[in-house]
Design a protein around this motif. Structure first.
Motif, PDB file in Angstrom:
ATOM      1  N   VAL A 257     -11.677 -13.976 -30.422  1.00  0.00           N
ATOM      2  CA  VAL A 257     -10.753 -13.770 -31.533  1.00  0.00           C
ATOM      3  C   VAL A 257     -11.410 -12.952 -32.634  1.00  0.00           C
ATOM      4  N   ARG A 258     -12.590 -13.346 -33.039  1.00  0.00           N
ATOM      5  CA  ARG A 258     -13.234 -12.709 -34.186  1.00  0.00           C
ATOM      6  C   ARG A 258     -13.600 -11.250 -33.906  1.00  0.00           C
ATOM      7  N   VAL A 259     -14.260 -11.009 -32.791  1.00  0.00           N
ATOM      8  CA  VAL A 259     -14.768  -9.659 -32.500  1.00  0.00           C
ATOM      9  C   VAL A 259     -13.631  -8.703 -32.173  1.00  0.00           C
ATOM     10  N   TYR A 260     -12.614  -9.175 -31.443  1.00  0.00           N
ATOM     11  CA  TYR A 260     -11.574  -8.260 -30.979  1.00  0.00           C
ATOM     12  C   TYR A 260     -10.366  -8.209 -31.895  1.00  0.00           C
ATOM     13  N   THR A 261     -10.493  -8.802 -33.071  1.00  0.00           N
ATOM     14  CA  THR A 261      -9.534  -8.538 -34.142  1.00  0.00           C
ATOM     15  C   THR A 261     -10.192  -7.762 -35.277  1.00  0.00           C
ATOM     16  N   VAL A 262     -11.394  -8.192 -35.678  1.00  0.00           N
ATOM     17  CA  VAL A 262     -12.077  -7.525 -36.789  1.00  0.00           C
ATOM     18  C   VAL A 262     -12.662  -6.185 -36.354  1.00  0.00           C
ATOM     19  N   ILE A 263     -13.403  -6.166 -35.243  1.00  0.00           N
ATOM     20  CA  ILE A 263     -14.135  -4.956 -34.851  1.00  0.00           C
ATOM     21  C   ILE A 263     -13.312  -4.067 -33.932  1.00  0.00           C
ATOM     22  N   PHE A 264     -12.794  -4.635 -32.863  1.00  0.00           N
ATOM     23  CA  PHE A 264     -12.111  -3.840 -31.849  1.00  0.00           C
ATOM     24  C   PHE A 264     -10.611  -4.109 -31.859  1.00  0.00           C
ATOM     25  N   GLY A 265     -10.052  -4.140 -33.063  1.00  0.00           N
ATOM     26  CA  GLY A 265      -8.617  -4.297 -33.214  1.00  0.00           C
ATOM     27  C   GLY A 265      -7.895  -2.968 -33.187  1.00  0.00           C
ATOM     28  N   ALA A 266      -6.763  -2.904 -33.864  1.00  0.00           N
ATOM     29  CA  ALA A 266      -5.927  -1.703 -33.801  1.00  0.00           C
ATOM     30  C   ALA A 266      -6.593  -0.477 -34.417  1.00  0.00           C
ATOM     31  N   GLY A 267      -7.543  -0.667 -35.333  1.00  0.00           N
ATOM     32  CA  GLY A 267      -8.167   0.467 -35.999  1.00  0.00           C
ATOM     33  C   GLY A 267      -9.473   0.923 -35.392  1.00  0.00           C
ATOM     34  N   ALA A 268      -9.744   0.537 -34.143  1.00  0.00           N
ATOM     35  CA  ALA A 268     -11.046   0.829 -33.527  1.00  0.00           C
ATOM     36  C   ALA A 268     -11.081   2.136 -32.773  1.00  0.00           C
ATOM     37  N   GLY A 269     -10.099   3.000 -32.951  1.00  0.00           N
ATOM     38  CA  GLY A 269     -10.131   4.310 -32.305  1.00  0.00           C
ATOM     39  C   GLY A 269     -10.071   4.212 -30.796  1.00  0.00           C
ATOM     40  N   ALA A 270     -11.058   4.814 -30.127  1.00  0.00           N
ATOM     41  CA  ALA A 270     -11.074   4.837 -28.660  1.00  0.00           C
ATOM     42  C   ALA A 270     -11.232   3.447 -28.061  1.00  0.00           C
ATOM     43  N   ALA A 271     -11.763   2.493 -28.832  1.00  0.00           N
ATOM     44  CA  ALA A 271     -11.961   1.126 -28.327  1.00  0.00           C
ATOM     45  C   ALA A 271     -10.917   0.163 -28.876  1.00  0.00           C
ATOM     46  N   ALA A 272      -9.809   0.687 -29.394  1.00  0.00           N
ATOM     47  CA  ALA A 272      -8.788  -0.169 -30.001  1.00  0.00           C
ATOM     48  C   ALA A 272      -8.160  -1.097 -28.958  1.00  0.00           C
ATOM     49  N   ASP A 273      -8.056  -2.367 -29.306  1.00  0.00           N
ATOM     50  CA  ASP A 273      -7.413  -3.385 -28.457  1.00  0.00           C
ATOM     51  C   ASP A 273      -7.947  -3.369 -27.031  1.00  0.00           C
ATOM     52  N   ILE A 274      -9.240  -3.174 -26.893  1.00  0.00           N
ATOM     53  CA  ILE A 274      -9.833  -3.011 -25.576  1.00  0.00           C
ATOM     54  C   ILE A 274      -9.804  -4.292 -24.752  1.00  0.00           C
ATOM     55  N   ALA A 275      -9.732  -5.445 -25.397  1.00  0.00           N
ATOM     56  CA  ALA A 275      -9.727  -6.716 -24.662  1.00  0.00           C
ATOM     57  C   ALA A 275      -8.338  -7.110 -24.192  1.00  0.00           C
ATOM     58  N   ALA A 276      -7.295  -6.558 -24.818  1.00  0.00           N
ATOM     59  CA  ALA A 276      -5.932  -7.020 -24.552  1.00  0.00           C
ATOM     60  C   ALA A 276      -5.515  -6.931 -23.083  1.00  0.00           C
ATOM     61  N   PRO A 277      -5.833  -5.854 -22.361  1.00  0.00           N
ATOM     62  CA  PRO A 277      -5.369  -5.797 -20.964  1.00  0.00           C
ATOM     63  C   PRO A 277      -6.056  -6.789 -20.036  1.00  0.00           C
ATOM     64  N   TRP A 278      -7.156  -7.399 -20.463  1.00  0.00           N
ATOM     65  CA  TRP A 278      -7.962  -8.233 -19.573  1.00  0.00           C
ATOM     66  C   TRP A 278      -7.763  -9.731 -19.772  1.00  0.00           C
ATOM     67  N   VAL A 279      -7.538 -10.157 -21.004  1.00  0.00           N
ATOM     68  CA  VAL A 279      -7.613 -11.585 -21.308  1.00  0.00           C
ATOM     69  C   VAL A 279      -6.463 -12.364 -20.672  1.00  0.00           C
ATOM     70  N   MET A 280      -5.230 -11.900 -20.831  1.00  0.00           N
ATOM     71  CA  MET A 280      -4.098 -12.662 -20.299  1.00  0.00           C
ATOM     72  C   MET A 280      -4.097 -12.755 -18.770  1.00  0.00           C
ATOM     73  N   PRO A 281      -4.311 -11.662 -18.031  1.00  0.00           N
ATOM     74  CA  PRO A 281      -4.381 -11.812 -16.566  1.00  0.00           C
ATOM     75  C   PRO A 281      -5.493 -12.758 -16.125  1.00  0.00           C
ATOM     76  N   ALA A 282      -6.661 -12.666 -16.780  1.00  0.00           N
ATOM     77  CA  ALA A 282      -7.752 -13.578 -16.434  1.00  0.00           C
ATOM     78  C   ALA A 282      -7.388 -15.016 -16.776  1.00  0.00           C
ATOM     79  N   ALA A 283      -6.652 -15.212 -17.881  1.00  0.00           N
ATOM     80  CA  ALA A 283      -6.225 -16.561 -18.260  1.00  0.00           C
ATOM     81  C   ALA A 283      -5.264 -17.141 -17.225  1.00  0.00           C
ATOM     82  N   LEU A 284      -4.370 -16.332 -16.693  1.00  0.00           N
ATOM     83  CA  LEU A 284      -3.453 -16.806 -15.656  1.00  0.00           C
ATOM     84  C   LEU A 284      -4.211 -17.223 -14.401  1.00  0.00           C
TER      85      LEU A 284
END
Length: 513
Positions: A257-284
């Motif tokens: 939560v902390r790293v991928y909202t503060v650092i790699f959130g929407a304003g992270a340029g090329a690394a923006a929201d980089i965790a989003a495609p991975w977390v939910m499928p892995a959670a399922l």
């Protein structure tokens, strides 16, 4: 008052050193000091939570060095919530251990305090490298706690636990090195302003560093395919240790939560929201494998361990949305799963002790006078963990289902979460009937020749934790509103950056969402 931000780290650190240097051979003295320090930490956590609830995030600069050059601690509603949860669980665990478990090995109380230091530091730090440092403090203490009491099973599980975490620590260092190489900083607030401006030639390195960090945090959070270590390690640990370890997986979720909202959130340029495609499928996938493990378990501790994996899948399903609704639902479920998981590990410890040579194996055994009480505790804890009404697991599940309803994986999330919930209910029903009902079909065990150890204090601790889950249900509305405010503040990157470096937020133009 800002100076108190460092207290959750300093108090257990000083107490642990004092216990080792001054009271190494005085168990009674260690008990008194340890429980006093833990209660003091709870009081500090309450104070900090009240302070954090009243406004914007606050920072504490060690040595008064300005960010990003010095070490900074940041207190906001999210970190204060995690501190308070850790302190509440720690008080319950240390009281449970005072019933005699802490006497089965050496240095339980110093290791316990060092563990609290690592946990609290991980929740407060505003620097990625110091997050690594507190991870290591937490892990080193957990190695000792896992082995506390000795035995071949704990030694074997401890070896696997150490090996997998050494790999995780190595990957953490690689990730930190890559991020520092392309940004020149590891301060989270400073990174929030710099990762979006990385040179085009360094973007690939930044993304690799971000994904390596996600891998490390997923390992700590027991996310598939990195979940395999948790059931064996937690099942080998003694009850109070496994109960405290409930916060270890939550550190992984918190870090995501902390790293991928503060650092790699929407304003992270090329690394923006980089965790989003991975977390939910892995959670399922974690939900599915955790539920299968619950159904296939042959021991009560193994069943509880796999149910923790399953609960982490539920938690990360909500967190993986990376929006206010998902984070709010995830935080509620985090509170619930921590308490109910700790209760189940403590109940499993009591059941294993009561059943003698049959321990926690899911086989019929002779009845004993205290099994009805343990059956009642198990029944309530199982209702909470599996998400049946009216306890907090049911409320948490409803919040998660509501949060994922209109998202791309919403239908799959509903099917998997509800389907695996049914499987977990069946697994717990099978275990409960074997442990507590089928005993009546066998000849009652002979009367004990010696007085059995009292379970009054341990049972009281379990009842207290169960009461917390009940209160979480009764006051679900106010708690949900508090957590909604926490989620809203957590996603306000501008407020976080401004607390650490007001000049930086002014230059970047970040504001409230």
């Amino acid at each position: 008052m800002i100076d108190l931000i460092v207290a959750p780290i300093v108090v257990p650190a000083v107490v642990a050193a004092f216990l080792i240097l001054v009271m190494r051979h005085d168990l009674a003295g260690q008990r008194a000091v340890s429980i006093g320090a833990t209660v003091l930490s709870l009081g500090i956590a309450v104070w900090l939570y009240v302070a954090a609830s009243g406004g914007d995030p606050m920072s504490y600069r060690l040595g008064n060095w300005p960010a990003p050059f010095g070490i900074v601690l940041v207190l906001d509603r999210l970190s204060a919530t995690m501190l308070l949860l850790t302190a509440l669980l720690a008080v319950a665990v240390v009281i449970y251990a005072l019933a005699g478990w802490d006497a089965r090995g050496r240095h339980f109380h110093p290791l316990f305090q060092f563990q609290l230091m690592g946990l609290n530091g991980a929740f407060l730090t505003g620097d990625v490298f110091n997050l690594f440092v507190f991870f290591e403090i937490m892990l080193i203490a957990s190695y000792g706690l896992l082995l506390h009491g000795g035995g071949e099973r704990r030694l074997r599980a401890g070896f696997h636990y150490v090996a997998i975490n050494l790999v995780g620590s190595t990957l953490f260092l690689f990730a930190v090195g890559l991020i520092y190489a392309v940004t020149g900083t590891l301060n989270m607030a400073d990174l929030a302003n710099k990762v979006g401006n990385v040179a085009a030639g360094d973007e690939a390195l930044l993304r690799v560093g971000a994904l390596l960090l996600l891998l490390v945090f997923a390992l700590k959070a027991a996310l598939v395919p990195l979940q395999w270590w948790l059931p064996s390690a937690y099942a080998a640990a003694a009850g109070p240790v496994a109960a405290l370890f409930m916060m270890m997986t939550k550190v992984g979720a918190y870090s995501i939560v902390r790293v991928y909202t503060v650092i790699f959130g929407a304003g992270a340029g090329a690394a923006a929201d980089i965790a989003a495609p991975w977390v939910m499928p892995a959670a399922l996938a974690t939900l599915v494998l955790g539920a299968i493990g619950v159904l296939a378990s042959t021991t009560l501790l193994g069943l509880v361990g796999f149910s923790i994996v399953w609960s982490m899948g539920s938690l990360l399903l909500a967190i993986g949305l990376f929006d206010q609704g998902g984070l709010s639902a995830g935080l509620y479920y985090l509170l619930h799963s921590t308490m109910s998981g700790a209760v189940l590990f403590l109940v499993a410890d009591l059941v294993a002790t009561e059943r003698g040579r049959h321990a926690d194996r899911l086989v019929a055994a002779p009845a004993s006078p205290r099994l009805p009480l343990l059956a009642a505790l198990f029944f309530v804890a199982a209702i909470a963990m599996t998400g049946m009404p009216p306890l907090s697991g049911f409320v948490g599940k409803l919040l998660i289902l509501d949060a994922v309803w209109d998202r791309p994986l919403g239908t799959a999330s509903w099917v998997v979460l509800l389907g695996t919930s049914l499987v977990v209910i069946v697994g717990y029903a099978r275990a409960g009937s074997t442990l507590f009902w089928k005993t009546e079909l066998r000849r009652t065990a002979p009367a004990r020749t010696a007085a059995a150890p009292s379970i009054t204090v341990p049972a009281a601790v379990v009842v207290g934790l169960l009461a917390a889950t009940v209160l979480l249900s009764v006051f679900a509305g106010p708690v949900a509103r508090e957590l909604d405010a926490t989620a809203r503040q957590t996603l306000d990157v501008g407020a976080y950056v401004g607390a650490v470096s007001p000049a930086a937020v002014a230059e970047s133009g970040r504001g409230r969402p």
